[in-house]
Design a protein around this motif. Structure first.
Motif, PDB file in Angstrom:
ATOM      1  N   ASN A 214       0.860  -1.174   0.000  1.00  0.00           N
ATOM      2  CA  ASN A 214       0.000   0.000   0.000  1.00  0.00           C
ATOM      3  C   ASN A 214       0.902   1.232   0.000  1.00  0.00           C
ATOM      4  OD1 ASN A 214      -1.817   2.041   0.389  1.00  0.00           O
ATOM      5  ND2 ASN A 214      -2.754   1.198   2.232  1.00  0.00           N
ATOM      6  N   VAL A 247      -4.205  -1.674   9.168  1.00  0.00           N
ATOM      7  CA  VAL A 247      -4.227  -0.534  10.087  1.00  0.00           C
ATOM      8  C   VAL A 247      -3.613  -0.856  11.445  1.00  0.00           C
ATOM      9  CG1 VAL A 247      -6.246   0.519   8.989  1.00  0.00           C
ATOM     10  CG2 VAL A 247      -6.581  -1.112  10.846  1.00  0.00           C
ATOM     11  N   VAL A 323     -12.149   6.323  14.191  1.00  0.00           N
ATOM     12  CA  VAL A 323     -11.882   6.150  12.767  1.00  0.00           C
ATOM     13  C   VAL A 323     -13.131   6.527  11.958  1.00  0.00           C
ATOM     14  CG1 VAL A 323     -11.264   4.480  10.959  1.00  0.00           C
ATOM     15  CG2 VAL A 323     -10.184   4.351  13.221  1.00  0.00           C
ATOM     16  N   ASP A 324     -12.932   7.156  10.822  1.00  0.00           N
ATOM     17  CA  ASP A 324     -14.043   7.605   9.987  1.00  0.00           C
ATOM     18  C   ASP A 324     -14.953   6.444   9.593  1.00  0.00           C
ATOM     19  OD1 ASP A 324     -15.115   9.905   8.139  1.00  0.00           O
ATOM     20  OD2 ASP A 324     -14.940   8.145   6.847  1.00  0.00           O
ATOM     21  N   ARG A 325     -16.251   6.660   9.724  1.00  0.00           N
ATOM     22  CA  ARG A 325     -17.244   5.610   9.481  1.00  0.00           C
ATOM     23  C   ARG A 325     -17.213   5.140   8.025  1.00  0.00           C
ATOM     24  NH1 ARG A 325     -21.613   5.259  12.718  1.00  0.00           N
ATOM     25  NH2 ARG A 325     -23.252   3.861  12.019  1.00  0.00           N
ATOM     26  N   ARG A 326     -17.020   6.047   7.104  1.00  0.00           N
ATOM     27  CA  ARG A 326     -16.972   5.678   5.687  1.00  0.00           C
ATOM     28  C   ARG A 326     -15.784   4.767   5.403  1.00  0.00           C
ATOM     29  NH1 ARG A 326     -19.736   4.511   1.167  1.00  0.00           N
ATOM     30  NH2 ARG A 326     -18.478   4.908  -0.683  1.00  0.00           N
ATOM     31  N   PHE A 327     -14.654   5.047   6.034  1.00  0.00           N
ATOM     32  CA  PHE A 327     -13.472   4.203   5.872  1.00  0.00           C
ATOM     33  C   PHE A 327     -13.758   2.795   6.379  1.00  0.00           C
ATOM     34  CE2 PHE A 327      -9.616   2.373   7.768  1.00  0.00           C
ATOM     35  CZ  PHE A 327      -8.784   2.331   6.661  1.00  0.00           C
ATOM     36  N   ILE A 328     -14.395   2.693   7.531  1.00  0.00           N
ATOM     37  CA  ILE A 328     -14.723   1.380   8.090  1.00  0.00           C
ATOM     38  C   ILE A 328     -15.668   0.628   7.163  1.00  0.00           C
ATOM     39  CG2 ILE A 328     -15.772   0.169  10.046  1.00  0.00           C
ATOM     40  CD1 ILE A 328     -14.978   2.544  11.811  1.00  0.00           C
ATOM     41  N   GLU A 330     -15.947   0.825   3.931  1.00  0.00           N
ATOM     42  CA  GLU A 330     -15.203   0.301   2.790  1.00  0.00           C
ATOM     43  C   GLU A 330     -14.320  -0.876   3.203  1.00  0.00           C
ATOM     44  OE1 GLU A 330     -15.357   1.131  -0.410  1.00  0.00           O
ATOM     45  OE2 GLU A 330     -16.979   2.546   0.030  1.00  0.00           O
ATOM     46  N   GLN A 331     -13.749  -0.808   4.388  1.00  0.00           N
ATOM     47  CA  GLN A 331     -12.870  -1.864   4.853  1.00  0.00           C
ATOM     48  C   GLN A 331     -13.598  -3.208   4.961  1.00  0.00           C
ATOM     49  OE1 GLN A 331      -9.528  -0.865   4.610  1.00  0.00           O
ATOM     50  NE2 GLN A 331      -9.105  -1.388   6.738  1.00  0.00           N
ATOM     51  N   ASP A 337     -24.185   2.357   4.796  1.00  0.00           N
ATOM     52  CA  ASP A 337     -23.727   2.694   6.136  1.00  0.00           C
ATOM     53  C   ASP A 337     -24.563   2.026   7.218  1.00  0.00           C
ATOM     54  OD1 ASP A 337     -22.066   4.430   7.966  1.00  0.00           O
ATOM     55  OD2 ASP A 337     -24.067   5.141   8.481  1.00  0.00           O
TER      56      ASP A 337
END
Length: 374
Positions: A214, A247, A323-328, A330-331, A337
């Motif tokens: 990455n 992460v 941690v940003d909810r959008r990032f989670i 996608e993870q 959502d």
């Protein structure tokens, strides 16, 4: 209407000019063949088509009537049976009703000609009709319909679980018995499930080649990104893929140590799987379940905890850490959502901290109005 040559049309499945010994059974089989062809033409997977056909055959046997004699009342009785006698979950019943509705809609669609075919064969008025409607099927009202007992591991439970898994490696080594390699594999596997928020099947189907770099995290080397190729599929579609960014540095260290120092000792150098067995195969989801349950029970943890709880824990702990909810989202591969929100069970400390942040502006304004300055 004229005849249509779309896949699944009645005239393409029925044998003309031949007297059938059992015309009813022949008509049913032709309908199922046509439905199979119609779904295949839409690109649906064979497993999905086979499961839907099996469901229709089960309904046929239960109602003991042919499709051109089905009514909405039959679906009502079937649904009551599944709810009161078989105690199926609402989501399971809704899935069965959806499959039956799709078959019913196929039979009654004029483009496929089954209504006319049945009337020609069995007499005027004897033809399929829609049997599933909004009044006799279960509506998807809630985002989550699983067991309310399901929950993530607390941070303390997670630490105890991972420590216990590591202890099994040391015990096997001290006792000089077989199983040390498998214990090391399992300890690392549970760390990876948690640290990358994986499902069981996703985990079991990982290959060595699924690790990648990455550019945004060069410190993780070849373990900066995990390519998940067998994510949960949308119904009837192939598995969904996603890239999961690493992460947690401690988990990256554990994964790299396993790949570079432990896995080669299994003697499976040519096997692509990340998690291999001592017999040279790929570990199966059921084996992940069994080992998790053994460790959980040995620690006296609640029986409601499952390998999937590690995935819940990943979402919850990242949320607690801000941690940003959008990032989670996608993870973990959630399409919306609300699915991520279902997995979030933030702790009391997190909620109290968030509450203080929410109240701070109002309290500051009140102090200003009072002139107290406190």
């Amino acid at each position: 209407m004229g005849r249509s040559d779309v896949a699944g049309a009645a005239h393409l499945e029925l044998v003309s000019g031949v007297a059938q010994l059992r015309p009813e059974e022949a008509m049913v089989e032709a309908m199922l063949r046509g439905w199979r062809a119609q779904q295949a033409a839409r690109g649906l997977r064979e497993e999905t088509i086979a499961a839907r056909e099996q469901l229709v055959r089960r309904f046929l046997a239960w109602v003991n009537e042919y499709p051109w004699d089905w009514s909405a009342a039959h679906v009502d009785e079937w649904t009551v049976s599944m709810m009161s006698e078989q105690h199926f979950a609402p989501s399971t019943i809704r899935g069965y009703q959806t499959d039956l509705r799709l078959f019913s809609e196929y039979l009654t669609d004029a483009r496929y000609g089954w209504v006319l075919a049945c009337e020609r064969e069995f007499g005027r008025g004897r033809h399929p009709v829609p049997v599933c409607h909004e009044w006799n099927t279960i509506t998807h009202l809630n985002d989550y319909e699983g067991r309310p007992e399901a929950r993530p591991l607390t941070r303390q439970e997670l630490q105890r679980f991972l420590d216990y898994a590591d202890d099994q490696v040391e015990r096997a080594v001290r006792a000089k018995r077989k199983g040390a390699l498998a214990a090391y594999r399992d300890a690392t596997m549970f760390k990876v499930i948690y640290a990358w928020g994986l499902r069981r099947t996703e985990t079991s189907k990982l290959d060595l080649a699924d690790w990648g770099r990455n550019p945004a995290a060069p410190e993780f080397g070849r373990y900066g990104m995990l390519h998940v190729r067998y994510g949960k599929a949308v119904r009837g579609q192939p598995p969904r893929r996603r890239n999961v960014a690493s992460v947690m540095a401690w988990a990256v260290e554990a994964a790299s140590d396993y790949v570079e120092n432990i896995r080669p000792r299994f003697g499976c150098g040519e096997h692509p799987a990340l998690w291999v067995t001592e017999r040279g195969g790929r570990i199966k989801p059921a084996e992940i379940n069994a080992r998790f349950a053994a460790y959980r029970d040995a620690l006296g943890l609640p029986a409601v905890l499952t390998p999937h709880s590690l995935r819940h824990s990943y979402v919850t702990h990242l949320t607690e850490d801000g941690v940003d909810r959008r990032f989670i989202q996608e993870q973990v591969g959630h399409r919306c959502d609300t699915s991520t929100a279902i997995y979030t069970h933030v702790s009391g400390d997190f909620m109290n901290t968030a509450l203080r942040k929410a109240l701070a502006p109002a309290l500051a304004a009140r102090r200003t109005e009072d002139g107290s300055g406190r």
